[in-house]
Motif scaffolding. Structure first.
Motif, PDB file in Angstrom:
ATOM      1  N   ASN A  65       0.824  -1.198   0.000  1.00  0.00           N
ATOM      2  CA  ASN A  65       0.000   0.000   0.000  1.00  0.00           C
ATOM      3  C   ASN A  65       0.864   1.255   0.000  1.00  0.00           C
ATOM      4  OD1 ASN A  65      -2.875  -1.141   0.593  1.00  0.00           O
ATOM      5  ND2 ASN A  65      -1.555  -2.157   2.095  1.00  0.00           N
ATOM      6  N   THR A 104      -3.561   5.640   1.367  1.00  0.00           N
ATOM      7  CA  THR A 104      -4.203   5.973   2.629  1.00  0.00           C
ATOM      8  C   THR A 104      -3.496   7.113   3.350  1.00  0.00           C
ATOM      9  OG1 THR A 104      -4.832   3.650   2.887  1.00  0.00           O
ATOM     10  CG2 THR A 104      -4.967   5.037   4.846  1.00  0.00           C
ATOM     11  N   THR A 152      -3.917   0.224  -1.901  1.00  0.00           N
ATOM     12  CA  THR A 152      -4.646   1.400  -1.424  1.00  0.00           C
ATOM     13  C   THR A 152      -3.690   2.576  -1.267  1.00  0.00           C
ATOM     14  OG1 THR A 152      -4.323   0.965   0.951  1.00  0.00           O
ATOM     15  CG2 THR A 152      -6.217  -0.080  -0.127  1.00  0.00           C
ATOM     16  N   TRP A 195      -6.613   8.967  -5.801  1.00  0.00           N
ATOM     17  CA  TRP A 195      -5.471   8.739  -6.690  1.00  0.00           C
ATOM     18  C   TRP A 195      -5.223   9.948  -7.571  1.00  0.00           C
ATOM     19  CZ3 TRP A 195      -2.525   4.873  -5.376  1.00  0.00           C
ATOM     20  CH2 TRP A 195      -3.051   3.719  -4.792  1.00  0.00           C
ATOM     21  N   GLY A 232      -8.152   8.527   6.136  1.00  0.00           N
ATOM     22  CA  GLY A 232      -8.705   7.475   5.297  1.00  0.00           C
ATOM     23  C   GLY A 232      -8.133   7.498   3.893  1.00  0.00           C
ATOM     24  N   THR A 233      -8.949   7.115   2.926  1.00  0.00           N
ATOM     25  CA  THR A 233      -8.498   6.998   1.552  1.00  0.00           C
ATOM     26  C   THR A 233      -8.124   8.343   0.941  1.00  0.00           C
ATOM     27  OG1 THR A 233      -9.882   5.048   1.210  1.00  0.00           O
ATOM     28  CG2 THR A 233      -9.141   6.194  -0.751  1.00  0.00           C
TER      29      THR A 233
END
Length: 229
Positions: A178, A221, A219, A229, A225-226
């Motif tokens: 990640n 992160t 992911t 992209w 949180g996210t």
């Protein structure tokens, strides 16, 4: 962990050691690595991600020690800030040499060790400046774009690192990999203009470094949180 003698890297090592993990502190400068490792309680491994031979020696040393479960790719350079039209290929190449090709070197050298682990995990320390979504619509993602913005080569290198993360995850389903955005952190990297502490930034990295095989992969992160992209 690469790039671990100061800033976020050093703090990640300190938090992992405090949590009871055995950690190898990667250092391009052996003397600086020895000082940091002694203060934290880690073990130093001399590692320059821009040098194939150095990375190969580091992998051999880790192999002799018994193996590797987690690789944190933290080594990075900002490049000097200047007008975009003044940047030439050599300037961009110098930043990519560490931020992108350095990660490829470590992944290539340590892949066998990671594959031998029961739960291999890789964390690539990226940046919100590598978010293309934030770059085209900064008002929608103000938390990912700090006031301090270096020349375009840094963001481009982190965008490339993000794509590498996704492609490695797709090609290597046997590991969790990640990308992490630690946020705009006060370090030597930005002359301490950042707004986050190294302790807070490091926790984001530590969280992803300590996941199990049931954890996420591919992911991007951040602290909230996210990250787009």
């Amino acid at each position: 962990m690469t790039g671990a003698t100061r800033g976020i890297g050093r703090e990640v090592v300190a938090q992992l050691v405090a949590a009871g993990h055995e950690v190898l502190l990667g250092a391009r400068d052996r003397a600086a690595g020895d000082r940091a490792a002694a203060a934290i309680g880690a073990e130093v491994v001399e590692l320059d991600v821009t040098d194939d031979a150095s990375v190969a020696r580091a992998a051999q040393m880790v192999r002799r020690r018994g193996g590797l479960d987690v690789l944190v790719n933290n080594a990075g350079v900002p490049g000097h800030a200047c007008d975009a039209t003044e940047i030439d290929a050599a300037t961009i190449r110098a930043v990519f040499e560490t931020n992108v090709f350095g990660v490829v070197r470590t992944m290539h050298a340590f892949a066998g060790l990671l594959r031998a682990s029961a739960q291999p995990v890789v964390v690539n320390v990226s940046s919100g400046l590598g978010s293309i979504a934030a770059a085209v619509d900064p008002d929608a993602h103000v938390d990912t774009v700090p006031v301090w913005v270096p020349a375009l080569h840094y963001g481009a290198s982190k965008a490339a690192l993000n794509m590498l993360t996704v492609q490695y995850a797709r090609a290597c389903p046997w590991m969790r990999i990640n990308a992490v955005d630690p946020g705009f952190t006060a370090t030597d990297f930005n002359d301490h203009r950042g707004t986050r502490s190294v302790a807070d930034a490091a926790r984001v990295v530590v969280d992803l470094a300590t996941i199990g095989f049931d954890g996420p992969t591919a992911t991007f992160t951040g602290d909230h949180g996210t990250v787009p992209w």
